[in-house]
Design an enzyme around this catalytic site. Structure first.
Site, short mmCIF file in Angstrom:
data_model
loop_
_atom_site.label_atom_id
_atom_site.label_comp_id
_atom_site.label_asym_id
_atom_site.label_seq_id
_atom_site.Cartn_x
_atom_site.Cartn_y
_atom_site.Cartn_z
N HIS A 380 -0.09 -1.60 14.77
CA HIS A 380 -0.50 -2.05 13.43
C HIS A 380 -1.53 -3.16 13.46
O HIS A 380 -1.77 -3.78 12.42
CB HIS A 380 0.72 -2.55 12.65
CG HIS A 380 1.64 -1.46 12.20
ND1 HIS A 380 1.42 -0.72 11.05
CD2 HIS A 380 2.79 -0.98 12.73
CE1 HIS A 380 2.40 0.16 10.91
NE2 HIS A 380 3.24 0.02 11.91
N LYS A 571 -2.03 -10.25 -1.18
CA LYS A 571 -1.68 -9.86 0.19
C LYS A 571 -1.35 -11.14 0.95
O LYS A 571 -1.53 -12.25 0.43
CB LYS A 571 -2.82 -9.10 0.87
CG LYS A 571 -4.17 -9.79 0.81
CD LYS A 571 -5.28 -8.91 1.36
CE LYS A 571 -5.65 -7.79 0.40
NZ LYS A 571 -5.49 -6.46 0.96
N ARG A 572 -0.85 -10.99 2.17
CA ARG A 572 -0.62 -12.17 3.00
C ARG A 572 -1.88 -13.03 3.08
O ARG A 572 -2.98 -12.50 3.13
CB ARG A 572 -0.23 -11.76 4.42
CG ARG A 572 1.23 -11.53 4.66
CD ARG A 572 1.53 -11.39 6.15
NE ARG A 572 0.68 -10.42 6.84
CZ ARG A 572 -0.12 -10.74 7.84
NH1 ARG A 572 -0.22 -11.98 8.26
NH2 ARG A 572 -0.84 -9.80 8.44
N LYS A 577 -8.23 -11.74 6.21
CA LYS A 577 -8.21 -11.07 4.90
C LYS A 577 -9.19 -11.72 3.92
O LYS A 577 -9.45 -11.19 2.85
CB LYS A 577 -6.79 -11.07 4.33
CG LYS A 577 -5.83 -10.21 5.16
CD LYS A 577 -4.41 -10.24 4.63
CE LYS A 577 -3.44 -9.48 5.52
NZ LYS A 577 -3.63 -8.01 5.47
N THR A 679 -2.25 -0.89 2.68
CA THR A 679 -1.64 0.06 1.75
C THR A 679 -1.75 -0.44 0.32
O THR A 679 -1.67 0.35 -0.62
CB THR A 679 -0.16 0.32 2.09
OG1 THR A 679 0.54 -0.92 2.17
CG2 THR A 679 -0.01 1.10 3.38
N LYS A 683 -2.32 1.56 -3.46
CA LYS A 683 -1.52 1.35 -4.67
C LYS A 683 -2.41 1.07 -5.88
O LYS A 683 -2.20 1.60 -6.97
CB LYS A 683 -0.52 0.21 -4.45
CG LYS A 683 0.54 0.53 -3.41
CD LYS A 683 1.24 -0.72 -2.89
CE LYS A 683 2.05 -0.40 -1.64
NZ LYS A 683 2.53 -1.61 -0.94
#
Length: 846
Positions: A380, A571-572, A577, A679, A683
């Site tokens: 991952h 998100k985290r 990110k 993911t 969504k």
């Protein structure tokens, strides 16, 4: 754009009742049965009447009512698996972000309309009652949520599958924002009990630690018991209810009575707690896990309990029906498939070897041949520092027998390497499971690859990069092992449940088959130019925005512009990110408005949420920066309702179910080559949000599905990033070349957003100007240009909505049903085991 008559307010009783379903009118006899069951549980299980019961009592009552509809199917599912003895799939994961079970169970059982109508007739509101269920937050982020989606799909597809994990007493921490900073508060999700779990003390298993490894076995170990707790996982409108089994650590002895002889009662109690601490708390997703002995204990505790349980189930085949227990393990791979969700359960490989060789007297060669046919490993991450490595010293103390086994596995593996690359010490070093420097350690990813028959990435680009970079040598050694399995999401929770109004619009036009076959949504393409359908999509989005705006007003005291673009990044919090890039765009927008308050800008409400690992200083400072920017922007009268910034506190599954349906623009802006898949992007796509993103993770495949013109892509490619770094990346050059970027960074550095402490964010600006590992500066101008393009298209609501329709219509590939079908076909070689429908008397609601 004209939208016709005004729809009901999402907070009105009429709207809520409409949400029960506009298509599935509940049958009166079923509603009556739900009410009867509800009243029975209130009196006999909760032991209260309506006058003294609390809303939490009402939640528990409806939860037990719904659970009643699963238990018969649950028992029959296990009976069928026992009788048919199919190949079973075992999904091992240290994390499961299950969220709430009540509404998901109602939807999958097909009784959501009946339950909501029954509560309505009893004077209760399902939307209100469900808020009393605590999220089962047994994971940090995408890894755990993916596992939850996979369990849903396995049950829906009728696969004989089990999820195995740990029953953490405290899940992922609750995030409180205090003075703009993240503060971690324990998540006591079990404080009020858990209606969905069943304790299984009969499946208590001893787990061994420490001691010493000798020729005749593992001696003088310390023992902790693993007690099973089972959770039902219902498939969508079939008779399958699979099991998620979570292990809880229990002391093997009530007390050490020797302490009582010396009057030390407290010492006896505390020693019990030491044993049970193993499953006390979920480790946050911290980059520096090495050396944390408790984490390694957790990983071994999970795999040892699970593999002993799997072997027990294999051996006792039909023995309760008079058959003979199995002792031959040659058929084990025909009955067992084990999927390792990242490297955390990789200790399962040496543990299964220990069970076979030490306990079952299987020869090494036979045991290894079986072992390698059973395990498969999902990677991952592409970040080298995120790969687990454990110091040999910890193994020597805690798991001495497993260290012996790993050394033997590695020795035999390196002989194979030497045959392929004779006299190459470098290849032996690079492919070894045991690393000698900087500290002698076990590389868990290498162990997982060597001990598995299949290794897969989770998006096409991720899988290719694994073969070219992180696992390049292993790919050259065993190319047949490597596959891709692009991630997916369950359409039940992430569309049918969280966005019932959109689900109804879709079903009214193309039927309901899409819930089981998301590719059916392609049929929506014929409505791209249909004015009535476009209008219906607009109403759904606006209703969801109104509803979420009320949530923001109630929880944050911020009034937001309903005509603004809801721009969301949840998100985290992590540097790769690139929430900082989003923050820079907010400052640019703010500066433009300040420079000319009459400027005709597209109003934006920027929604950012996510948790930072408690020990991740930079991520926590990014949160502080965003909340500081929000404080300045939201209080500036020149800005008004043109720009609002909201930091969504304690982002979790149940909050995602609220914000995702209301979002217009989804931010998926990681540096190309860093996000394995994502993911959340899927969504948002399913719920009619457009994506602004890089060519990273699953964004690439999303673009391929929907077409270049229906997504906002910016930034460098993986190849561009490589070239930039080879040339010598100088982030300060981009700062000097862009007046808007220079001003924004100077404002951060000079304390415009932290006047009480002007030096507060110097570490962030210094990093951006002098290091910038994830190339925010290089991608900045492309990002701003892309954001401006998104704003212009948002002015043309018809065009925007047509793009939204194409997004929803193109999401079919990203169903976790598709992903799991591929796993079952290509990796597990497992087939569905349908559960016969029960007699009518067994399925009635009362």
């Amino acid at each position: 754009m004209s939208t016709g008559p005004k729809s009901s307010s999402p907070s009105s009783p009429g709207y809520r009742k409409k949400q029960i379903s506009m298509r599935n009118i509940p049958q009166l006899e079923d509603v009556s049965a739900v009410k009867n069951s509800f009243n029975r549980h209130l009196h006999q299980t909760i032991v209260k009447d309506r006058h003294v019961a609390t809303k939490r009592d009402f939640y528990k009552t409806i939860a037990y009512t719904v659970r009643d509809q699963m238990v018969g199917k649950w028992i029959r599912t296990q009976q069928q698996y026992y009788q048919e003895d199919p190949k079973r799939v075992y999904y091992l994961s240290m994390e499961y972000l299950m969220g709430r079970s009540l509404t998901n169970s109602m939807v999958n059982l097909g009784i959501d309309s009946e339950c909501e109508e029954a509560l309505y007739e009893l004077g209760l509101d399902m939307e209100d009652i469900q808020e009393y269920e605590d999220d089962a937050g047994l994971g940090n982020g995408g890894l755990g949520r993916l596992a939850a989606c996979f369990l849903d799909s396995m049950a829906t597809l009728g696969l004989p599958a089990y999820g195995y994990g740990l029953r953490y007493e405290y899940g992922i921490f609750k995030q409180v924002i205090k003075d703009g900073y993240q503060v971690e508060v324990p998540d006591e999700w079990l404080l009020y009990g858990n209606c969905w779990e069943l304790a299984r003390p009969e499946y208590t298993i001893p787990i061994h630690f420490y001691g010493r490894a000798e020729l005749d076995g593992w001696k003088d170990t310390q023992t902790v018991n693993a007690m099973a707790y089972d959770y039902p996982i219902p498939g969508y409108r079939n008779s399958t209810v699979n099991t998620m089994r979570l292990w809880s650590a229990k002391s093997p002895h009530s007390f050490d009575f020797s302490y009582f002889n010396h009057g030390d009662y407290i010492k006896a109690v505390l020693d019990r707690n030491l044993a049970e601490n193993i499953t006390r708390v979920l480790y946050p997703n911290d980059q520096k896990m090495e050396g944390k002995e408790l984490r390694l204990k957790q990983e071994y505790f999970l795999v040892s309990a699970t593999l002993q349980d799997i072997v027990r189930r294999y051996k006792t085949y039909k023995s309760r029906m008079g058959g003979t227990a199995r002792s031959d393990f040659s058929a084990f791979p025909d009955k067992v498939a084990i999927q390792l969700n990242d490297t955390h359960p990789a200790l399962g490989i040496p543990e299964l070897m220990r069970i076979f060789v030490d306990l079952e007297s299987v020869g090494w060669d036979e045991a290894w041949a079986v072992c390698i046919k059973v395990f498969a490993y999902t990677n991952h991450t592409l970040l080298p520092e995120a790969l687990e490595r454990w110091p040999v010293g910890i193994f020597e103390t805690m798991l001495p027998r497993h260290l012996q086994i790993i050394y033997e596995i590695n020795s035999r593996h390196l002989k194979t390497v030497e045959e392929c690359w004779p006299d190459s010490m470098d290849m032996l070093r690079r492919l070894s499971i045991v690393e000698e420097s900087p500290e002698k350690s076990i590389n868990m990813a290498h162990l997982a690859i060597v001990g598995s028959h299949t290794v897969n990435g989770v998006a096409a680009i991720h899988s290719e990069l694994l073969k070219k970079t992180l696992f390049k040598d292993f790919y050259e050694l065993s190319p047949e092992k490597f596959q891709n399995k692009t991630n997916g999401i369950t359409p039940r929770r992430w569309l049918r449940l969280c966005n019932p109004a959109l689900a109804d619009v879709i079903s009214n036009h193309i039927g309901e088959e899409w819930v089981m076959d998301l590719a059916e949504l392609k049929k929506l393409l014929k409505y791209v130019d249909d004015a009535n359908f476009i209008r219906a999509m607009y109403r759904v989005k606006q209703d969801n925005k109104v509803k979420f705006a009320e949530y923001i007003q109630e929880n944050y005291g911020i009034k937001i512009n309903l005509e603004s673009m809801f721009d969301c990044q949840v998100k985290r919090i992590h540097e790769y990110k690139r929430q900082l890039l989003n923050a820079l765009h907010i400052i640019i927008t703010y500066n433009r408005i300040k420079a000319d308050p009459t400027l005709d800008v597209v109003p934006r409400t920027v929604l950012i949420g996510g948790k930072a690992a408690p020990g991740y200083f930079t991520a926590k400072k990014i949160i502080k920066l965003i909340t500081s920017i929000a404080k300045v922007v939201n209080s500036d009268p020149d800005v008004g309702d043109k720009l609002k910034v909201v930091y969504l506190e304690n982002y979790r599954v149940s909050l995602a179910e609220k914000v995702i349906p209301a979002t217009d623009l989804s931010e998926q802006i990681s540096l190309a080559g860093t996000e394995a898949s994502g993911t959340g992007n899927m969504k948002f796509m399913a719920n009619g949000a457009l994506t602004i993103g890089t060519l990273d993770g699953a964004n690439i495949e999303m673009k391929e599905e929907m077409g270049d013109e229906n997504i906002f892509i910016f930034g460098m490619t993986v190849e561009d990033v490589d070239d930039l770094r080879k040339e010598g990346y100088v982030p300060r050059k981009f700062y000097e070349d862009s007046p808007e970027l220079k001003k924004a960074i100077d404002q951060i550095h000079e304390g415009v957003f932290s006047p009480e402490n002007p030096d507060l964010f110097h570490d962030l600006t210094d990093h951006l100007l002098n290091h910038d590992r994830f190339c925010l500066m290089a991608d900045f101008q492309s990002y701003i240009t892309c954001q401006d393009a998104a704003s212009e298209i948002f002015r043309d609501r018809k065009k925007w909505l047509q793009m939204c329709i194409r997004n929803v219509a193109s999401v079919g590939k990203f169903s976790s049903d598709r992903t799991i079908t591929e796993y079952a076909r290509d990796i597990w070689h497992a087939k569905a085991c349908p559960i016969p429908n029960a007699q009518k008397k067994e399925t009635t609601l009362d």
